[in-house]
Scaffold this motif. Structure first.
Motif, PDB file in Angstrom:
ATOM      1  N   LEU A 123       0.883  -1.157   0.000  1.00  0.00           N
ATOM      2  CA  LEU A 123       0.000   0.000   0.000  1.00  0.00           C
ATOM      3  C   LEU A 123       0.938   1.230   0.000  1.00  0.00           C
ATOM      4  O   LEU A 123       1.635   1.446   1.011  1.00  0.00           O
ATOM      5  N   SER A 124       1.057   1.872  -1.142  1.00  0.00           N
ATOM      6  CA  SER A 124       1.887   3.079  -1.229  1.00  0.00           C
ATOM      7  C   SER A 124       0.981   4.300  -1.137  1.00  0.00           C
ATOM      8  O   SER A 124      -0.094   4.327  -1.752  1.00  0.00           O
ATOM      9  N   ALA A 125       1.418   5.315  -0.383  1.00  0.00           N
ATOM     10  CA  ALA A 125       0.626   6.531  -0.196  1.00  0.00           C
ATOM     11  C   ALA A 125       1.555   7.624   0.307  1.00  0.00           C
ATOM     12  O   ALA A 125       2.700   7.348   0.704  1.00  0.00           O
ATOM     13  N   VAL A 129      -0.355  15.538   6.046  1.00  0.00           N
ATOM     14  CA  VAL A 129       0.325  16.722   6.588  1.00  0.00           C
ATOM     15  C   VAL A 129       0.108  16.863   8.096  1.00  0.00           C
ATOM     16  O   VAL A 129       0.989  17.336   8.822  1.00  0.00           O
ATOM     17  N   SER A 130      -1.052  16.404   8.573  1.00  0.00           N
ATOM     18  CA  SER A 130      -1.340  16.691   9.987  1.00  0.00           C
ATOM     19  C   SER A 130      -0.659  15.679  10.917  1.00  0.00           C
ATOM     20  O   SER A 130      -0.520  15.940  12.111  1.00  0.00           O
ATOM     21  N   TRP A 131      -0.282  14.507  10.409  1.00  0.00           N
ATOM     22  CA  TRP A 131       0.440  13.508  11.207  1.00  0.00           C
ATOM     23  C   TRP A 131       1.214  12.639  10.228  1.00  0.00           C
ATOM     24  O   TRP A 131       0.747  11.606   9.793  1.00  0.00           O
ATOM     25  N   PRO A 132       2.411  13.082   9.827  1.00  0.00           N
ATOM     26  CA  PRO A 132       3.130  12.432   8.714  1.00  0.00           C
ATOM     27  C   PRO A 132       3.464  10.952   8.905  1.00  0.00           C
ATOM     28  O   PRO A 132       3.780  10.282   7.930  1.00  0.00           O
ATOM     29  N   ASP A 133       3.368  10.417  10.130  1.00  0.00           N
ATOM     30  CA  ASP A 133       3.582   8.964  10.270  1.00  0.00           C
ATOM     31  C   ASP A 133       2.330   8.179   9.870  1.00  0.00           C
ATOM     32  O   ASP A 133       2.341   6.955   9.858  1.00  0.00           O
ATOM     33  N   CYS A 134       1.247   8.905   9.570  1.00  0.00           N
ATOM     34  CA  CYS A 134       0.064   8.317   8.935  1.00  0.00           C
ATOM     35  C   CYS A 134       0.110   8.717   7.470  1.00  0.00           C
ATOM     36  O   CYS A 134       0.587   9.808   7.141  1.00  0.00           O
ATOM     37  N   GLY A 165     -13.294   7.094   9.692  1.00  0.00           N
ATOM     38  CA  GLY A 165     -13.347   7.010   8.232  1.00  0.00           C
ATOM     39  C   GLY A 165     -12.336   5.986   7.732  1.00  0.00           C
ATOM     40  O   GLY A 165     -11.690   5.281   8.515  1.00  0.00           O
ATOM     41  N   ASP A 166     -12.146   5.932   6.428  1.00  0.00           N
ATOM     42  CA  ASP A 166     -11.252   4.915   5.846  1.00  0.00           C
ATOM     43  C   ASP A 166      -9.793   5.170   6.191  1.00  0.00           C
ATOM     44  O   ASP A 166      -8.991   4.230   6.301  1.00  0.00           O
ATOM     45  N   GLN A 167      -9.419   6.449   6.385  1.00  0.00           N
ATOM     46  CA  GLN A 167      -7.991   6.737   6.618  1.00  0.00           C
ATOM     47  C   GLN A 167      -7.507   6.110   7.917  1.00  0.00           C
ATOM     48  O   GLN A 167      -6.441   5.487   7.944  1.00  0.00           O
ATOM     49  N   GLY A 168      -8.292   6.260   8.970  1.00  0.00           N
ATOM     50  CA  GLY A 168      -7.908   5.649  10.244  1.00  0.00           C
ATOM     51  C   GLY A 168      -7.824   4.135  10.117  1.00  0.00           C
ATOM     52  O   GLY A 168      -6.851   3.502  10.554  1.00  0.00           O
ATOM     53  N   LEU A 169      -8.833   3.570   9.478  1.00  0.00           N
ATOM     54  CA  LEU A 169      -8.884   2.105   9.295  1.00  0.00           C
ATOM     55  C   LEU A 169      -7.690   1.617   8.486  1.00  0.00           C
ATOM     56  O   LEU A 169      -6.981   0.688   8.889  1.00  0.00           O
ATOM     57  N   LEU A 170      -7.403   2.253   7.353  1.00  0.00           N
ATOM     58  CA  LEU A 170      -6.319   1.775   6.480  1.00  0.00           C
ATOM     59  C   LEU A 170      -4.956   1.950   7.142  1.00  0.00           C
ATOM     60  O   LEU A 170      -4.061   1.103   7.005  1.00  0.00           O
ATOM     61  N   ASN A 171      -4.798   3.027   7.914  1.00  0.00           N
ATOM     62  CA  ASN A 171      -3.533   3.204   8.641  1.00  0.00           C
ATOM     63  C   ASN A 171      -3.366   2.177   9.754  1.00  0.00           C
ATOM     64  O   ASN A 171      -2.249   1.776  10.084  1.00  0.00           O
ATOM     65  N   GLN A 172      -4.481   1.732  10.319  1.00  0.00           N
ATOM     66  CA  GLN A 172      -4.382   0.648  11.316  1.00  0.00           C
ATOM     67  C   GLN A 172      -4.076  -0.674  10.609  1.00  0.00           C
ATOM     68  O   GLN A 172      -3.222  -1.459  11.048  1.00  0.00           O
ATOM     69  N   PHE A 174      -2.763  -1.255   7.528  1.00  0.00           N
ATOM     70  CA  PHE A 174      -1.406  -1.246   6.962  1.00  0.00           C
ATOM     71  C   PHE A 174      -0.501  -0.530   7.961  1.00  0.00           C
ATOM     72  O   PHE A 174       0.076   0.522   7.692  1.00  0.00           O
ATOM     73  N   GLY A 175      -0.458  -1.099   9.182  1.00  0.00           N
ATOM     74  CA  GLY A 175       0.107  -0.413  10.337  1.00  0.00           C
ATOM     75  C   GLY A 175       1.610  -0.185  10.293  1.00  0.00           C
ATOM     76  O   GLY A 175       2.140   0.598  11.074  1.00  0.00           O
ATOM     77  N   ASP A 176       2.315  -0.856   9.361  1.00  0.00           N
ATOM     78  CA  ASP A 176       3.778  -0.690   9.337  1.00  0.00           C
ATOM     79  C   ASP A 176       4.212   0.306   8.260  1.00  0.00           C
ATOM     80  O   ASP A 176       5.409   0.433   7.959  1.00  0.00           O
TER      81      ASP A 176
END
Ligand code: UDP
Ligand code: GLC
Ligand code: MN
Length: 279
Positions: A123-125, A129-134, A165-172, A174-176
């Protein structure tokens, strides 16, 4: 061995407003000369008229059912209660007729050819800007797979999403992403959140010619900004003045490629454009 139609750009709209964004996005991809297919996910609430317009520019218009987080608490933190439906994005993994896809929010605008993104892996993204580790989930590279769709939706049922929303879910899920593989970090120029650039104007000025994809993340979408057809200018609010020309660019594509194909009943009450809609 499945026969795949190679690569596709994918977006989503659950209503006719975001449908306008999807139409402008498609024309921006064509203006940028992409060699790949275009697919849009639509839910039952998208009108027949809008679907007909989407079929003019998308190779695939795929109806999907709404997936909604119903997570009022976390969406309240995000101050975007309407974004529970972004779970519907997950259907993009079911587009298995394609070998690899790039998802683009319907509020993005492609300024230059970005076909090189299909050389990246899931998963490339780009950083948020508000939390760059996400990563920001408005632009991401993925590989369609029913198995992945099933795993992510099961994960969502078990764990929810920290932003509703989807961003929180996808960051969890694809947590690494932040640490595992720098090749999955897209340069920010592939997802420049147009309004957030205000926080670092010198960089925005220095690198603006390198911007490849603009993203109108936030409440104020270009199609919700009043546009004067006489002066051909968008009435951009003061707090977005630094993004005036970017919003103007969106409206230029709307005027050149989209508005003449719309009918009156496709312009919802939230859009107060002064362009006379003929037909
Ligand atoms: N979306 C949609 N209907 C909605 C809200 C969102 O179809 O009511 C889709 C659309 O593709 C949109 C994406 O989900 O671009 C993410 O929502 P948005 O872009 O508004 O979030 P932001 O980038 O502003 O955080
Ligand atoms: C982010 C992303 C958007 C996503 C939303 C909800 O701001 O820009 O694509 O749908 O959050 O998670
Ligand atoms: Mn967006």
């Amino acid at each position: 061995m499945r026969s795949t139609e190679e690569f596709a750009w994918v977006t989503l709209t659950t209503n006719d407003n975001y449908g306008l964004g999807a139409l402008v996005l498609a024309h921006s991809l064509k203006r940028a000369g992409t060699a790949h297919q275009l697919a849009v996910l639509v839910t039952p609430t998208v009108s027949e008229a809008m679907r007909d317009r989407l079929k003019d520019v998308y190779n695939v218009v795929q109806e999907v059912n709404v997936l909604d987080s119903q997570d009022a608490a976390n969406l309240a933190l995000l101050a975007r209660p309407e974004l529970g439906v972004t779970f519907t994005k997950l259907h993009c993994w079911r587009l298995v007729q394609f070998e690899k896809c790039v998802f683009l929010d319907a509020d993005t605008l492609v300024l230059k050819n970005c076909d090189e993104l299909f050389e990246r892996e899931e998963l490339s993204a780009a950083p948020d800007v508000s939390w760059p580790d996400c990563f920001n989930s408005g632009v991401f590279v993925f590989t369609p797979s029913v198995d992945t769709f099933t795993k992510i939706t099961e994960f969502a049922v078990q764990n929810g999403s920290f932003d509703g929303g989807d961003q929180g879910l996808l960051n969890q899920y694809f947590g690494d992403w932040a640490t595992a593989d720098i090749k999955k970090h897209l340069p920010f120029v592939y997802n420049v959140t147009a309004y957030a650039s205000y926080c670092y104007l010198p960089a925005f000025k220095q690198f603006r010619d390198m911007i490849k994809i603009l993203h109108f993340a936030g409440k104020l979408k270009p199609w919700l900004i009043q546009f004067n057809s006489q002066t051909k200018t968008a009435a951009t609010p003061n707090e977005y003045a630094h993004a005036q020309d970017l919003i103007q660019h969106w409206w230029t594509i709307f005027c050149d490629n989209v508005h003449q194909s719309l009918t009156d009943n496709m312009i919802t009450i939230t859009i107060t454009i002064t362009i006379p809609i003929t037909r």
